[in-house]
Design a protein around this motif. Sequence first.
Motif, PDB file in Angstrom:
ATOM      1  N   THR A  56       0.840  -1.207   0.000  1.00  0.00           N
ATOM      2  CA  THR A  56       0.000   0.000   0.000  1.00  0.00           C
ATOM      3  C   THR A  56       0.872   1.252   0.000  1.00  0.00           C
ATOM      4  O   THR A  56       0.624   2.208  -0.782  1.00  0.00           O
TER       5      THR A  56
ATOM      6  N   GLU B 200       3.340   5.512  -7.444  1.00  0.00           N
ATOM      7  CA  GLU B 200       2.326   5.953  -8.416  1.00  0.00           C
ATOM      8  C   GLU B 200       1.559   7.186  -7.964  1.00  0.00           C
ATOM      9  O   GLU B 200       0.857   7.800  -8.771  1.00  0.00           O
TER      10      GLU B 200
ATOM     11  N   ASP C 181      -7.026   3.255  -3.265  1.00  0.00           N
ATOM     12  CA  ASP C 181      -6.586   2.647  -4.522  1.00  0.00           C
ATOM     13  C   ASP C 181      -5.320   1.811  -4.317  1.00  0.00           C
ATOM     14  O   ASP C 181      -5.179   0.732  -4.887  1.00  0.00           O
ATOM     15  N   SER C 182      -4.417   2.306  -3.491  1.00  0.00           N
ATOM     16  CA  SER C 182      -3.161   1.578  -3.229  1.00  0.00           C
ATOM     17  C   SER C 182      -3.434   0.280  -2.490  1.00  0.00           C
ATOM     18  O   SER C 182      -2.851  -0.768  -2.809  1.00  0.00           O
TER      19      SER C 182
ATOM     20  N   GLU D  31      -5.455  -3.299 -13.477  1.00  0.00           N
ATOM     21  CA  GLU D  31      -4.908  -2.267 -12.616  1.00  0.00           C
ATOM     22  C   GLU D  31      -5.925  -1.172 -12.364  1.00  0.00           C
ATOM     23  O   GLU D  31      -6.748  -0.844 -13.218  1.00  0.00           O
TER      24      GLU D  31
ATOM     25  N   GLY E  48       6.454   0.928 -11.247  1.00  0.00           N
ATOM     26  CA  GLY E  48       5.305   0.313 -10.583  1.00  0.00           C
ATOM     27  C   GLY E  48       5.145  -1.146 -10.956  1.00  0.00           C
ATOM     28  O   GLY E  48       4.779  -1.992 -10.110  1.00  0.00           O
TER      29      GLY E  48
ATOM     30  N   THR F 231      -2.961  -3.539  -3.976  1.00  0.00           N
ATOM     31  CA  THR F 231      -2.106  -4.486  -3.236  1.00  0.00           C
ATOM     32  C   THR F 231      -2.829  -5.801  -2.993  1.00  0.00           C
ATOM     33  O   THR F 231      -2.277  -6.884  -3.221  1.00  0.00           O
TER      34      THR F 231
ATOM     35  N   TRP G 211      -0.998   7.182  -5.885  1.00  0.00           N
ATOM     36  CA  TRP G 211      -2.419   6.892  -5.789  1.00  0.00           C
ATOM     37  C   TRP G 211      -2.938   7.212  -4.384  1.00  0.00           C
ATOM     38  O   TRP G 211      -2.169   7.404  -3.428  1.00  0.00           O
TER      39      TRP G 211
ATOM     40  N   TYR H  53       2.781   1.628  -3.574  1.00  0.00           N
ATOM     41  CA  TYR H  53       1.967   2.182  -4.658  1.00  0.00           C
ATOM     42  C   TYR H  53       1.667   3.662  -4.431  1.00  0.00           C
ATOM     43  O   TYR H  53       1.624   4.453  -5.375  1.00  0.00           O
ATOM     44  N   ARG H  54       1.470   4.004  -3.187  1.00  0.00           N
ATOM     45  CA  ARG H  54       1.153   5.407  -2.890  1.00  0.00           C
ATOM     46  C   ARG H  54       2.350   6.308  -3.186  1.00  0.00           C
ATOM     47  O   ARG H  54       2.189   7.412  -3.731  1.00  0.00           O
TER      48      ARG H  54
ATOM     49  N   SER I 105       5.351  -4.373  -8.547  1.00  0.00           N
ATOM     50  CA  SER I 105       4.274  -5.369  -8.508  1.00  0.00           C
ATOM     51  C   SER I 105       4.820  -6.789  -8.588  1.00  0.00           C
ATOM     52  O   SER I 105       4.280  -7.714  -7.974  1.00  0.00           O
TER      53      SER I 105
END
Length: 350
Positions: A29, A36, A42-43, A58, A66, A47, A38, A32-33, A70
């Motif tokens: 989480t 990206e 969303d993160s 996605e 990213g 996840t 986000w 991604y935050r 992943s």
Amino acid sequence: MRIKMKLSSPLRDLLREAGLLLIVILAGTIGYRIIEGWSLVDSLFMTVTTISTVGYSEVHPLSTLGRIFSIFLILGGVGAAFHILTTLVQHIIEGEFGIRIGRQRMEAKIKKLRDHFILCGYGRVGEATASALKQHKAKFVVIEITQENADKSRQAGFLTIQGDATKDETLRTAGIDKARALIAALGDDADNTYTILAAQQLNPTLPMVARANDIDAQTKLRLAGAHHVVAPEIVGGKRMAMLALRPAMIEFVETVLFGRGQELLIEEIEVSEDSPLVGSTIRQIEERFHGVRILALRDKDGVLMPNPNPNSSIEKNSSLAIFGTTDQLQSIEGCCQLRKKRLFRSTKVG
């Protein structure tokens, strides 16, 4: 007061794997935050879908960094999820099969018992009785209906059947046909009465001792078939009075019966028709088997004579209550080959 809880190995592994999975979700989480940019929801969603491999597309198009992130998230997250699943299955299987195997082993041990005691009830009185039986190294099995007390009995290391002692099936499982005696120590007089009645039908010659919580229940228990009835409150009151009146005498008796040191026994020996003891006097027996003391004589009609006259002759089909060490009593048994009934046993006096 601190209470320490010891977790089983499968459960400990399960908690460790669950913690690892939460760390992976938290790392994903946050990753991604940061990578990206986000939102938190969303993160987290990305996840979880990545780790669970559910196949959703996605949330937003991924950058090159990213996608690389992943890949590592899938490797770490799927591995953690797989481990937690296998650990959970292992915990369930070991728990169920462990209980089943333990029960089968216990039943196998009970089936092998011979000349053992059946203790019905593992409350305060039953627990004290079990402790005394263990002290005397007696073989016994406990019947207890409640889960809590049954678990307590098992934790103490006793063979335990969780069931209703008033039921024939439970008593048969406890080996009542091969038992030496039954002790009904349940907390309810009616349950003790029903237990004695059931045991009497299954094994009419079995000696039985019953607990009576109410004075009126003593007669009913004897009528039901109990050979001896004990009222703990009455016994406790008499013992307190005797400790106040004759403390030295009570201390001596308890030392003999429940002390530590040289092993002492009191046994009732039945004198058969062809026994060499027939015709001997009390004095002659005590002189022949040095160290033993004959405390009581029961004649062929069943009349008990405590502290018999030394010149009293032993008749056939009578019985003697003899006090002495194990070796002394064994010498009498080995010489006469008599059938005996053990009444009390004390381990290690002095």
